[in-house]
Enzyme design. Structure first.
Site, short mmCIF file in Angstrom:
data_model
loop_
_atom_site.label_atom_id
_atom_site.label_comp_id
_atom_site.label_asym_id
_atom_site.label_seq_id
_atom_site.Cartn_x
_atom_site.Cartn_y
_atom_site.Cartn_z
N ASP A 228 0.83 -1.19 0.00
CA ASP A 228 0.00 0.00 0.00
C ASP A 228 0.88 1.25 0.00
O ASP A 228 1.90 1.32 0.68
CB ASP A 228 -0.89 -0.03 1.24
CG ASP A 228 -1.94 1.06 1.25
OD1 ASP A 228 -2.74 1.11 0.31
OD2 ASP A 228 -1.95 1.86 2.20
N GLU A 292 1.57 -0.43 -5.00
CA GLU A 292 0.61 0.61 -5.37
C GLU A 292 1.43 1.89 -5.56
O GLU A 292 1.68 2.62 -4.62
CB GLU A 292 -0.44 0.80 -4.28
CG GLU A 292 -1.48 1.86 -4.64
CD GLU A 292 -2.29 2.34 -3.44
OE1 GLU A 292 -3.45 2.72 -3.64
OE2 GLU A 292 -1.74 2.37 -2.32
#
Length: 568
Positions: A228, A292
């Site tokens: 993330d 990401e």
């Protein structure tokens, strides 16, 4: 009308750039199914999906034909951002199960031949994490506060934030804490919500802690990590004002060059890559790091997937591309040139748990479903890897009319605006039946008035999108994905080799993969002559021989790969 392009830039050699790379690595062309655990399948009857539910649903995912699953965060968390605020990186939140259930899930997935990738959140933790609680209880300048970004405020009494940075989820990026005697004290940085304090990766203990966290999960058998906010972690050490501050309280500051994409972050990914490769040396199983990475250009993203850093980074540009063949072609060319040129492969996505679903994003009910089907077939024809968000294979539309009182997204609660709210793509999946909970939960599945309520309400029209109906209907989205995935695995043309663009009529995009797999997409409304006169191997809508209808994609086998191929 269709012919091989004579433009030298039209052919992309996908093998030449990977000569020194293990081209047989599983992740290079894998298709991974994203499981948003909370909304996949509920095994306990509380209206919230869980790990046992994922395990029950594994045969359904396996039948689709994907290579693995990516699980959204399931760690202990106060759920201010549904698991992306982690209070314990080495456990399972009771609402989702426990470590024993997680181990069973990994074992069952591996027995089915599927990889398991889990979400890791290194940019920030929960304000309830012991690290942050220790920091709150410690004085300014303490070792406990050094794990985070604590700073004195500006103004005579420190009453103003240390700088003008804005949070991604709205509002200022700083919150003030009280000293031991109750007087206002320092401020701490949170680029998302106050419940998600940013970690300071300049403190070496943070890197060491995450090394141990990765080992904990690798030792439990996971095949990789989705990272993330992989362009985050580091801030400018002086924390100066942003050159482009957001004046609107509801504006997200996603372009602050002082808060994102700092050069030091690449050392973290080199460290993690080396750690993963140490496991591969033990048993020959290659572990995956997929980031990401939200950066403006493909060229900037390519820096994250160099041979000693991340294996993959999600390429989000197709996700935001308008339904236009010129934009799609330029986007694809940029990715293949800059990302595939590093030795990695492009990691394509059309949707995820943060974005409006494709059926809705591409237009109203008259054209949206057809375009979403065509985009899916285009995605599966591109070289590289792909990730499919749960429910896309059912053609689920975005749920746009959730009442304010049920919205859980912190973006809504921070801004008061529904503009960026993500709950509409996170509504629990429909499995069977004619009324909520549509088989999502183990109790109340008899369409009765006392049915268990799902954590977000399902609309009545979900009855048209259940997995039961999709599996029974050979013309459904599910069968299109399943057939495309099966052909992708069986056709060598969809492996390495080349992608060669074809000259096309207006509104059409077409290319050849390898030695003869032709993919064409008609972005227009009117039918056009197809690039191949025979019936297609697979099409997103019914195609008569020699015709490509509007908002339709199709695959054929042909001899159009040679640059001097004659016009059809």
């Amino acid at each position: 009308m269709f012919r091989a392009s004579t433009d030298s830039s039209a052919a992309v050699d996908l093998a030449a750039s990977t000569a020194t790379i293990d081209t047989g690595a599983w992740w290079r062309d894998a298709v991974v199914y994203q499981v948003y655990v909370r909304s996949f399948l509920d095994s306990t009857g509380d209206g919230i999906g869980d790990l046992a539910g994922v395990r029950v649903g594994l045969p359904y995912i396996h039948k689709l034909g994907v290579d693995g699953i990516w699980l959204s965060p399931f760690y202990p968390s106060p759920q201010h951002d549904h698991g992306y605020d982690v209070s314990d990186y080495r456990g399972v939140d009771p609402v989702y199960g426990d470590l024993t259930e997680f181990d069973r899930l990994v074992g069952d997935a591996h027995r089915l031949g599927m990889k398991v990738v889990i979400d890791i959140v290194p940019n920030h933790c929960s304000s309830e994490h012991p690290w942050f609680q220790d920091a709150l209880a410690s004085p300014p300048g303490s070792a406990a506060r050094a794990r985070f970004h604590f700073a004195d405020g500006r103004g005579a009494g420190g009453e103003m934030p240390p700088n003008n940075w804005r949070a991604m989820f709205g509002g200022p990026a700083w919150s003030r804490v009280a000293d031991e005697n109750g007087t206002p004290g320092q401020w701490y940085l949170h680029l998302f919500t106050p419940e998600q304090p940013d970690l300071d990766w300049r403190d070496p203990r943070v890197a060491a802690d995450f090394d141990d966290i990765l080992r904990f999960w690798l030792d439990r058998g996971v095949d990789g990590f989705r990272i993330d906010v992989a362009a985050g972690l580091f801030r400018h050490p002086d924390l100066p004002d942003s050159p482009d501050p957001a004046a609107d309280e509801r504006t997200r500051d996603s372009v602050n060059p002082l808060a994102w994409n700092q050069p030091e972050v690449h050392e973290v990914w080199r460290r993690w890559r080396a750690l993963c490769e140490s496991y591969t040396l033990r048993d020959g199983r290659e572990r995956l790091l997929v980031g990401e990475v939200s950066v403006p250009t493909a060229e900037e993203q390519a820096a994250y997937v160099r041979p000693d850093e991340l294996h993959q980074a999600f390429f989000f540009h197709l996700l935001s591309a308008p339904w236009d063949p010129a934009v799609f072609r330029t986007t694809i060319e940029d990715a293949l040139r800059d990302i595939a040129g590093t030795g990695s492969t492009v990691t394509w996505v059309l949707n995820n748990h943060d974005q409006v679903r494709t059926v809705t994003r591409y237009g109203d009910s008259a054209v949206g479903p057809g375009r979403a089907r065509a985009a899916a077939l285009l995605l599966l024809a591109l070289p590289g890897a792909a990730y499919i968000y749960q429910g896309e294979e059912l053609g689920l539309p975005e749920v746009l009319d959730l009442p304010d009182e049920v919205l859980t997204d912190p973006i809504f609660h921070r801004t008061g605006s529904r503009q960026y709210v993500r709950d509409g793509c996170r509504v629990p999946l429909p499995w069977s039946g004619h009324a909520s909970p549509f088989g999502f939960t183990t109790e109340g599945t008899n369409d009765s008035d006392d049915a268990v309520k799902t954590w977000l309400p399902q609309p009545e029209y979900f009855a048209d999108h259940t997995t039961t109906r999709a599996l029974a209907d050979t013309g459904s989205f599910w069968h299109l994905y399943r057939d495309g995935l099966a052909l992708r695995k069986s056709l060598p043309q969809l492996g390495g080799g080349t992608l060669h663009w074809l000259e096309t009529p207006p509104h059409v995009l077409a290319f050849v993969r390898g030695d003869g797999l032709v993919c064409a997409v008609n972005f227009g409304e009117a039918p056009v002559p197809a690039p191949v006169s025979s019936s297609p191997l697979l099409s997103s809508a019914p195609c008569s021989p020699g015709i490509l209808p509007g908002n339709t994609a199709a695959w054929w086998m042909s001899d159009l790969a040679a640059p001097d191929a004659p016009a059809l």
